[in-house]
Design a protein around this motif. Structure first.
Motif, PDB file in Angstrom:
ATOM      1  N   ILE A 205       0.785  -1.133   0.017  1.00 35.36           N
ATOM      2  CA  ILE A 205      -0.006  -0.082  -0.065  1.00 35.36           C
ATOM      3  C   ILE A 205       0.829   1.214  -0.114  1.00 35.36           C
ATOM      4  O   ILE A 205       0.756   2.234  -0.767  1.00 35.36           O
ATOM      5  CB  ILE A 205      -0.907  -0.115   1.222  1.00 35.36           C
ATOM      6  CG1 ILE A 205      -1.960  -1.319   1.049  1.00 35.36           C
ATOM      7  CG2 ILE A 205      -1.581   1.277   1.245  1.00 35.36           C
ATOM      8  CD1 ILE A 205      -2.885  -1.344   2.422  1.00 35.36           C
ATOM      9  N   VAL A 206       1.885   1.251   0.830  1.00 36.53           N
ATOM     10  CA  VAL A 206       2.809   2.468   0.731  1.00 36.53           C
ATOM     11  C   VAL A 206       3.521   2.738  -0.606  1.00 36.53           C
ATOM     12  O   VAL A 206       3.648   3.561  -1.230  1.00 36.53           O
ATOM     13  CB  VAL A 206       3.873   2.047   2.031  1.00 36.53           C
ATOM     14  CG1 VAL A 206       5.001   3.090   1.880  1.00 36.53           C
ATOM     15  CG2 VAL A 206       3.497   2.016   3.257  1.00 36.53           C
ATOM     16  N   ALA A 207       3.800   1.341  -1.460  1.00 36.23           N
ATOM     17  CA  ALA A 207       4.538   1.389  -2.495  1.00 36.23           C
ATOM     18  C   ALA A 207       3.429   2.118  -3.541  1.00 36.23           C
ATOM     19  O   ALA A 207       3.933   2.847  -4.308  1.00 36.23           O
ATOM     20  CB  ALA A 207       5.001   0.164  -2.920  1.00 36.23           C
ATOM     21  N   LEU A 208       2.236   1.698  -3.536  1.00 44.01           N
ATOM     22  CA  LEU A 208       1.272   2.100  -4.235  1.00 44.01           C
ATOM     23  C   LEU A 208       1.040   3.837  -4.110  1.00 44.01           C
ATOM     24  O   LEU A 208       1.360   4.531  -5.137  1.00 44.01           O
ATOM     25  CB  LEU A 208      -0.165   1.714  -4.144  1.00 44.01           C
ATOM     26  CG  LEU A 208      -0.560   0.168  -4.471  1.00 44.01           C
ATOM     27  CD1 LEU A 208      -1.804  -0.182  -3.939  1.00 44.01           C
ATOM     28  CD2 LEU A 208      -0.325   0.195  -6.041  1.00 44.01           C
ATOM     29  N   VAL A 209       0.997   4.223  -2.746  1.00 44.53           N
ATOM     30  CA  VAL A 209       0.987   5.710  -2.663  1.00 44.53           C
ATOM     31  C   VAL A 209       2.395   6.251  -3.125  1.00 44.53           C
ATOM     32  O   VAL A 209       2.186   7.536  -3.710  1.00 44.53           O
ATOM     33  CB  VAL A 209       0.939   5.865  -1.259  1.00 44.53           C
ATOM     34  CG1 VAL A 209       0.943   7.417  -0.834  1.00 44.53           C
ATOM     35  CG2 VAL A 209      -0.409   5.412  -0.511  1.00 44.53           C
ATOM     36  N   ALA A 210       3.273   5.778  -3.080  1.00 42.66           N
ATOM     37  CA  ALA A 210       4.481   6.563  -3.472  1.00 42.66           C
ATOM     38  C   ALA A 210       4.878   5.994  -5.046  1.00 42.66           C
ATOM     39  O   ALA A 210       5.765   6.524  -5.581  1.00 42.66           O
ATOM     40  CB  ALA A 210       5.786   5.999  -2.730  1.00 42.66           C
ATOM     41  N   ASN A 211       3.968   5.484  -5.503  1.00 42.39           N
ATOM     42  CA  ASN A 211       4.124   5.324  -7.241  1.00 42.39           C
ATOM     43  C   ASN A 211       5.238   4.577  -7.532  1.00 42.39           C
ATOM     44  O   ASN A 211       5.957   4.647  -8.524  1.00 42.39           O
ATOM     45  CB  ASN A 211       4.074   6.621  -8.150  1.00 42.39           C
ATOM     46  CG  ASN A 211       3.742   6.463  -9.354  1.00 42.39           C
ATOM     47  OD1 ASN A 211       3.205   5.564  -9.859  1.00 42.39           O
ATOM     48  ND2 ASN A 211       4.348   7.247 -10.315  1.00 42.39           N
ATOM     49  N   LYS A 212       5.299   3.301  -6.675  1.00 41.28           N
ATOM     50  CA  LYS A 212       6.463   2.495  -6.971  1.00 41.28           C
ATOM     51  C   LYS A 212       6.172   1.055  -7.507  1.00 41.28           C
ATOM     52  O   LYS A 212       6.899   0.133  -7.558  1.00 41.28           O
ATOM     53  CB  LYS A 212       6.996   2.244  -5.542  1.00 41.28           C
ATOM     54  CG  LYS A 212       7.952   3.163  -5.213  1.00 41.28           C
ATOM     55  CD  LYS A 212       9.116   3.563  -5.474  1.00 41.28           C
ATOM     56  CE  LYS A 212      10.024   4.588  -4.793  1.00 41.28           C
ATOM     57  NZ  LYS A 212      11.389   4.742  -5.679  1.00 41.28           N
ATOM     58  N   VAL A 213       4.746   0.878  -7.907  1.00 40.00           N
ATOM     59  CA  VAL A 213       4.154  -0.134  -8.445  1.00 40.00           C
ATOM     60  C   VAL A 213       3.818  -0.180 -10.149  1.00 40.00           C
ATOM     61  O   VAL A 213       3.271   0.833 -10.417  1.00 40.00           O
ATOM     62  CB  VAL A 213       3.134  -0.606  -7.841  1.00 40.00           C
ATOM     63  CG1 VAL A 213       2.341  -1.879  -8.297  1.00 40.00           C
ATOM     64  CG2 VAL A 213       3.102  -0.773  -6.294  1.00 40.00           C
ATOM     65  N   ASP A 214       4.275  -0.990 -10.753  1.00 42.38           N
ATOM     66  CA  ASP A 214       4.263  -0.923 -12.141  1.00 42.38           C
ATOM     67  C   ASP A 214       2.902  -1.895 -12.598  1.00 42.38           C
ATOM     68  O   ASP A 214       3.107  -3.212 -12.275  1.00 42.38           O
ATOM     69  CB  ASP A 214       5.502  -1.367 -12.954  1.00 42.38           C
ATOM     70  CG  ASP A 214       5.039  -1.440 -14.585  1.00 42.38           C
ATOM     71  OD1 ASP A 214       3.899  -1.004 -15.150  1.00 42.38           O
ATOM     72  OD2 ASP A 214       6.084  -1.657 -15.040  1.00 42.38           O
ATOM     73  N   PHE A 215       1.784  -1.526 -13.131  1.00 42.69           N
ATOM     74  CA  PHE A 215       0.828  -2.423 -13.415  1.00 42.69           C
ATOM     75  C   PHE A 215       0.497  -2.688 -14.814  1.00 42.69           C
ATOM     76  O   PHE A 215      -0.346  -3.313 -15.473  1.00 42.69           O
ATOM     77  CB  PHE A 215      -0.584  -1.622 -13.019  1.00 42.69           C
ATOM     78  CG  PHE A 215      -0.967  -1.833 -11.649  1.00 42.69           C
ATOM     79  CD1 PHE A 215      -1.233  -2.913 -11.086  1.00 42.69           C
ATOM     80  CD2 PHE A 215      -0.800  -0.741 -10.564  1.00 42.69           C
ATOM     81  CE1 PHE A 215      -1.704  -2.895  -9.404  1.00 42.69           C
ATOM     82  CE2 PHE A 215      -1.023  -0.585  -9.486  1.00 42.69           C
ATOM     83  CZ  PHE A 215      -1.506  -1.884  -8.784  1.00 42.69           C
ATOM     84  N   THR A 216       1.707  -2.458 -15.697  1.00 42.63           N
ATOM     85  CA  THR A 216       1.494  -2.820 -17.146  1.00 42.63           C
ATOM     86  C   THR A 216       1.347  -4.214 -17.300  1.00 42.63           C
ATOM     87  O   THR A 216       0.309  -4.544 -18.289  1.00 42.63           O
ATOM     88  CB  THR A 216       2.951  -2.405 -17.824  1.00 42.63           C
ATOM     89  OG1 THR A 216       3.283  -1.003 -17.439  1.00 42.63           O
ATOM     90  CG2 THR A 216       2.929  -2.680 -19.421  1.00 42.63           C
ATOM     91  N   ALA A 217       2.004  -5.116 -16.770  1.00 41.15           N
ATOM     92  CA  ALA A 217       1.768  -6.518 -16.936  1.00 41.15           C
ATOM     93  C   ALA A 217       0.588  -7.004 -16.655  1.00 41.15           C
ATOM     94  O   ALA A 217      -0.134  -8.042 -17.029  1.00 41.15           O
ATOM     95  CB  ALA A 217       3.031  -7.208 -16.321  1.00 41.15           C
ATOM     96  N   VAL A 218      -0.059  -6.464 -15.409  1.00 40.30           N
ATOM     97  CA  VAL A 218      -1.421  -6.738 -14.681  1.00 40.30           C
ATOM     98  C   VAL A 218      -2.329  -6.710 -15.863  1.00 40.30           C
ATOM     99  O   VAL A 218      -3.198  -7.374 -16.006  1.00 40.30           O
ATOM    100  CB  VAL A 218      -1.372  -5.935 -13.422  1.00 40.30           C
ATOM    101  CG1 VAL A 218      -2.788  -6.826 -12.824  1.00 40.30           C
ATOM    102  CG2 VAL A 218      -0.373  -6.411 -12.552  1.00 40.30           C
ATOM    103  N   ASN A 219      -2.345  -5.272 -16.431  1.00 35.80           N
ATOM    104  CA  ASN A 219      -3.401  -4.907 -17.453  1.00 35.80           C
ATOM    105  C   ASN A 219      -3.274  -5.643 -18.616  1.00 35.80           C
ATOM    106  O   ASN A 219      -4.413  -5.722 -19.108  1.00 35.80           O
ATOM    107  CB  ASN A 219      -3.206  -3.360 -17.648  1.00 35.80           C
ATOM    108  CG  ASN A 219      -3.337  -2.505 -16.566  1.00 35.80           C
ATOM    109  OD1 ASN A 219      -3.932  -2.606 -15.785  1.00 35.80           O
ATOM    110  ND2 ASN A 219      -2.773  -1.097 -16.336  1.00 35.80           N
ATOM    111  N   GLU A 220      -2.402  -6.177 -19.026  1.00 39.43           N
ATOM    112  CA  GLU A 220      -2.269  -7.060 -20.141  1.00 39.43           C
ATOM    113  C   GLU A 220      -2.545  -8.485 -20.052  1.00 39.43           C
ATOM    114  O   GLU A 220      -2.557  -9.311 -20.750  1.00 39.43           O
ATOM    115  CB  GLU A 220      -0.554  -6.781 -20.761  1.00 39.43           C
ATOM    116  CG  GLU A 220      -0.316  -5.517 -21.051  1.00 39.43           C
ATOM    117  CD  GLU A 220       1.145  -5.264 -21.692  1.00 39.43           C
ATOM    118  OE1 GLU A 220       1.733  -6.382 -21.418  1.00 39.43           O
ATOM    119  OE2 GLU A 220       1.426  -4.535 -22.354  1.00 39.43           O
ATOM    120  N   ALA A 221      -2.400  -8.910 -18.758  1.00 39.30           N
ATOM    121  CA  ALA A 221      -2.590 -10.413 -18.556  1.00 39.30           C
ATOM    122  C   ALA A 221      -4.056 -10.747 -18.702  1.00 39.30           C
ATOM    123  O   ALA A 221      -5.063  -9.832 -18.319  1.00 39.30           O
ATOM    124  CB  ALA A 221      -2.147 -10.862 -17.125  1.00 39.30           C
ATOM    125  N   SER A 222      -4.537 -12.004 -18.780  1.00 43.63           N
ATOM    126  CA  SER A 222      -5.756 -12.362 -19.068  1.00 43.63           C
ATOM    127  C   SER A 222      -6.153 -13.008 -17.694  1.00 43.63           C
ATOM    128  O   SER A 222      -5.484 -13.301 -16.765  1.00 43.63           O
ATOM    129  CB  SER A 222      -6.000 -13.602 -20.083  1.00 43.63           C
ATOM    130  OG  SER A 222      -4.961 -14.660 -19.889  1.00 43.63           O
TER     131      SER A 222
END
Length: 447
Positions: A205-222
């Motif tokens: 959650i802290v990493a999300l707030v600090a913009n340390k998480v990359d969701f590119t692969a999550v968005n592309e995965a089925s």
């Protein structure tokens, strides 16, 4: 109900049903998180060698292998079987063997998997020795002066991985460590027994707030997707590369079972017996290799979770196995978990890997190993230098039948320990199992 809450995180719990199903499900999720990073890291690294080892298949085989292990051990041992790092050098060697030049990556992987199947079957040979000769005779060659340093090195050899991950973002790693420590030391009730899960979720959650998480692969995965199985093929060159690694893996297994026994204050070496634990581990490895997964091994990470939570019910670990099977059909979940920053994994590993080594120290202390004896000091000294030193240089590689065979630092340390213990005079160890004296059992959950 108040009385039950008061013992959470304070006293050992062997039947998690008293906590209720919701809490059991959460505890199982904690075990899933503990094993997930290392388990999926193995196929990621193998893919780096050019071999298409599937993350989804790896998760499926870890879950099925864990359940198979529990069946073989009469549902008594709270162990999770995840991907073994011991065979990484073997995969790298098979990928570059001159004999396989020009073959497709899938074919090379199939031959490597065939070697893993044979390695798994070697477990059955040692299991048979335990069954026929008995634990006392066989364990004379694996006394605490050998298994203790092995357990210690399992944790220490993983320490570099914790540092490498943590240094990607030290402050985030420290957040994960702080949450785990605070939850386990000052937490009450349920908070105290799920520190790892809280550490992962809280720091994420802290990493999300600090913009340390990359969701590119999550968005592309089925959301749902099937595994791609690679069926094992057998070739002498690959077998000669992969099968000898089982020596180290089996020694690590004995160390892990000793660690789990010491942590839970239960003698799993005698009941259900090492012959059953080796059988379960070997069959799980052979089945995984046959259908496209890496070798399985008992996971020290989950032993660390046991030590922290003090919930020793194997049913909780089986829940984690079921989670792994279900989630192996979801590429999106794989991507989501893989989006956890490496620094968080490093912070969590700081605690778990250190706990493993601490259990090794405890194993030596509780069994009253006399380190004033020169033979014991020599055995421990040679094992530490061999295990840590050779691991730092990639082990020893030699040629057998035209194929390069690599013995890892752990394999070399195990061989040195067993051989020195057998030939040096003064071996007065008599196997008597794990001490059940509560006063002698250190409380690792309180650090």
């Amino acid at each position: 109900m108040k009385e039950k809450k008061s013992v959470l995180g304070q006293e050992a719990i062997y039947d998690a049903r008293e906590l209720g199903m919701p809490r059991m499900l959460i505890l199982g999720l904690q075990h899933l998180f503990a094993m997930f990073g290392a388990t999926v890291l193995v196929p990621i690294l193998v893919q780096g060698y050019g071999l298409p080892l599937s993350i989804q298949t790896t998760l499926l085989m870890a879950g099925l292998g864990t359940l198979l292990f529990h069946v073989c051990t009469k549902m008594k041992v709270p162990a999770f079987l995840g991907s073994s790092f011991a065979y990484l050098g073997g995969f790298a060697t098979v990928a570059t063997l001159p004999a396989y030049e020009g073959m497709t990556p899938e074919t090379k992987l199939a031959y490597a998997l065939g070697g893993i199947v044979i390695a798994g079957l070697l477990y059955l040979v040692l299991a048979l020795l335990f069954k026929v000769l008995g634990a006392k005779k066989v364990m004379r060659y694996f006394p605490p002066i050998v298994t203790g340093p092995m357990i210690i090195m399992i944790g220490l050899n993983l320490a570099g991985s914790a540092i490498n991950n943590a240094q990607t973002c030290w402050w985030l790693a420290l957040v994960a460590i702080a949450i785990i420590v605070v939850a386990n030391i000052w937490g009450k009730g349920m908070i105290k027994i799920i520190p790892i899960l809280l550490g992962v979720v809280g720091s994420y959650i802290v990493a999300l707030v600090a913009n340390k998480v990359d969701f590119t692969a999550v968005n592309e995965a089925s959301i749902i997707g099937l595994q791609k199985f690679v069926i094992a093929k057998f070739d002498v060159s690959a077998i000669l590369v992969m099968a000898p690694i089982a020596i180290a893996a089996m020694m690590e297994h004995i160390g892990d079972v000793s660690a789990i026994s010491s942590t839970t204050n239960r003698n799993f070496i005698e009941d259900p017996g090492l012959h059953r634990t080796l059988l379960g581990d070997g069959l799980a490895t052979a089945v995984a290799g046959m259908f496209g997964g890496p070798a399985n091994t008992t996971y020290g990470e989950n032993t660390g979770v046991l030590a922290l939570s003090k919930v020793y019910d194997p049913a909780v670990v089986r829940l984690a196995a079921i989670y792994a099977i279900i989630l192996s059909f979801s590429p999106k979940f794989d991507a989501l978990v893989n989006s956890i920053p490496a620094a968080i994994v490093g912070g969590v590993s700081f605690i778990l890997y250190g706990m493993i080594s601490a259990v090794g120290v405890r194993n030596i202390v509780e069994n009253r190993v006399d380190l004033t004896k020169s033979r014991n000091l020599i055995i421990a000294a040679v094992m530490f230098v061999s295990g840590l030193g050779f691991s730092s240089v990639g082990g020893i590689t030699f040629t057998v039948g035209g194929a390069a065979v690599t013995l890892s630092g752990m394999a070399i340390a195990a061989l040195c320990g067993v051989i020195l213990n057998a030939i040096l005079p003064g071996n007065d160890y008599v196997f008597g199992g794990i001490s059940s004296d509560a006063d002698a059992s250190a409380n690792l959950g309180s650090f």
